[in-house]
Design a protein around this motif. Structure first.
Motif, mmCIF file in Angstrom:
data_model
loop_
_atom_site.group_PDB
_atom_site.id
_atom_site.type_symbol
_atom_site.label_atom_id
_atom_site.label_comp_id
_atom_site.label_asym_id
_atom_site.label_seq_id
_atom_site.Cartn_x
_atom_site.Cartn_y
_atom_site.Cartn_z
ATOM 1 N N VAL A 1 18.694 33.811 38.352
ATOM 2 C CA VAL A 1 17.861 33.865 39.563
ATOM 3 C C VAL A 1 16.387 33.665 39.206
ATOM 4 C CG1 VAL A 1 17.034 35.412 41.391
ATOM 5 C CG2 VAL A 1 19.481 35.243 40.908
ATOM 6 N N ALA A 2 15.905 34.381 38.203
ATOM 7 C CA ALA A 2 14.492 34.294 37.831
ATOM 8 C C ALA A 2 14.101 32.890 37.384
ATOM 9 C CB ALA A 2 14.176 35.303 36.724
ATOM 10 N N ASN A 3 15.041 32.175 36.767
ATOM 11 C CA ASN A 3 14.745 30.845 36.246
ATOM 12 C C ASN A 3 15.264 29.721 37.140
ATOM 13 O OD1 ASN A 3 13.454 31.293 33.465
ATOM 14 N ND2 ASN A 3 15.170 32.725 33.507
ATOM 15 N N LYS A 4 15.757 30.104 38.321
ATOM 16 C CA LYS A 4 16.254 29.133 39.316
ATOM 17 C C LYS A 4 17.251 28.144 38.703
ATOM 18 C CE LYS A 4 12.299 29.612 42.252
ATOM 19 N NZ LYS A 4 10.930 29.749 41.976
ATOM 20 N N ILE A 5 18.195 28.679 37.936
ATOM 21 C CA ILE A 5 19.229 27.864 37.305
ATOM 22 C C ILE A 5 20.418 27.808 38.261
ATOM 23 C CG2 ILE A 5 20.795 27.656 35.331
ATOM 24 C CD1 ILE A 5 18.689 29.416 33.793
ATOM 25 N N PRO A 6 20.840 26.620 38.668
ATOM 26 C CA PRO A 6 21.977 26.518 39.598
ATOM 27 C C PRO A 6 23.316 26.696 38.866
ATOM 28 C CG PRO A 6 21.156 24.333 39.092
ATOM 29 C CD PRO A 6 20.251 25.313 38.387
ATOM 30 N N ALA A 7 23.489 27.857 38.290
ATOM 31 C CA ALA A 7 24.693 28.135 37.506
ATOM 32 C C ALA A 7 25.787 28.718 38.389
ATOM 33 C CB ALA A 7 24.369 29.100 36.370
ATOM 34 N N ILE A 8 27.006 28.446 37.983
ATOM 35 C CA ILE A 8 28.205 28.965 38.650
ATOM 36 C C ILE A 8 28.864 29.939 37.687
ATOM 37 C CG2 ILE A 8 30.492 28.328 39.529
ATOM 38 C CD1 ILE A 8 29.254 25.484 39.998
ATOM 39 N N LYS A 9 29.379 31.029 38.219
ATOM 40 C CA LYS A 9 30.104 31.981 37.381
ATOM 41 C C LYS A 9 31.589 31.655 37.448
ATOM 42 C CE LYS A 9 31.229 36.834 36.761
ATOM 43 N NZ LYS A 9 31.423 38.076 37.497
ATOM 44 N N ASP A 10 32.194 31.412 36.284
ATOM 45 C CA ASP A 10 33.632 31.199 36.246
ATOM 46 C C ASP A 10 34.297 32.538 36.576
ATOM 47 O OD1 ASP A 10 36.151 29.917 35.656
ATOM 48 O OD2 ASP A 10 36.149 31.022 33.758
#
Length: 162
Positions: free
Chosen positions: A48-57
């Motif tokens: 969130v802090a780094n605005k990474i569009p990551a998905i959690k498996d």
């Protein structure tokens, strides 16, 4: 028996008794669940802090971002030989390992569980970012420059998979 010798015998007996009782103490076992929860919280905050569009498996808890999907239809599994360029960082950005632009070949099954989960999400020519909870990295063991319970942040370029 001389009183001094008697005292020495009592001290030796006391030391042996204490040693015997403390060595029988049950060794603490590592419970990965609290560490996994703490890692997940830290990874979410980092993403969130780094605005990474990551998905959690959902099956494993590895966070990933497919930067480039690659192309092909290679069935990648733990027996697949993967050729990669990679950089491994801690969440603070410090690099702990990298291939320095020289492709490295590994059997996927010999790598940490986080790689085994994430690399199959892409195809050759692809790039993925994996943010791996410590339990799917090196767990509670120190590994060279990687302290125990470290969350690992990898950027991986999959050059080939055979």
């Amino acid at each position: 028996m001389h009183p001094m010798i008697k005292i020495k015998h009592l001290i030796v007996l006391l030391v042996c008794t204490v040693t015997a009782f403390t060595s029988c103490k049950k060794k603490e076992t590592y419970d990965p669940d609290p560490q996994f929860r703490a890692d997940t919280t830290a990874i979410r905050a980092f993403v969130v802090a780094n605005k990474i569009p990551a998905i959690k498996d959902p099956a494993t808890g590895v966070f990933y971002q497919i930067i480039t999907p690659g192309s092909g239809s290679v069935k990648i599994n733990n027996s697949t030989m993967v050729t990669v360029n990679y950089t491994g960082r801690f969440l603070n950005g410090n690099v702990f390992d990298q291939s320095n632009g020289t492709p490295i070949v590994f059997p996927l099954g010999n790598l940490i569980a986080g790689w085994q989960v994430g690399v199959p999400f892409i195809q050759p020519g692809g790039r993925i970012r994996l943010i791996i909870p410590s339990v799917l990295g090196y767990g509670n063991s120190d590994r060279g420059p990687i302290p125990a319970n470290s969350i690992l942040d990898f950027t991986i370029d999959l050059i080939s998979a055979k």
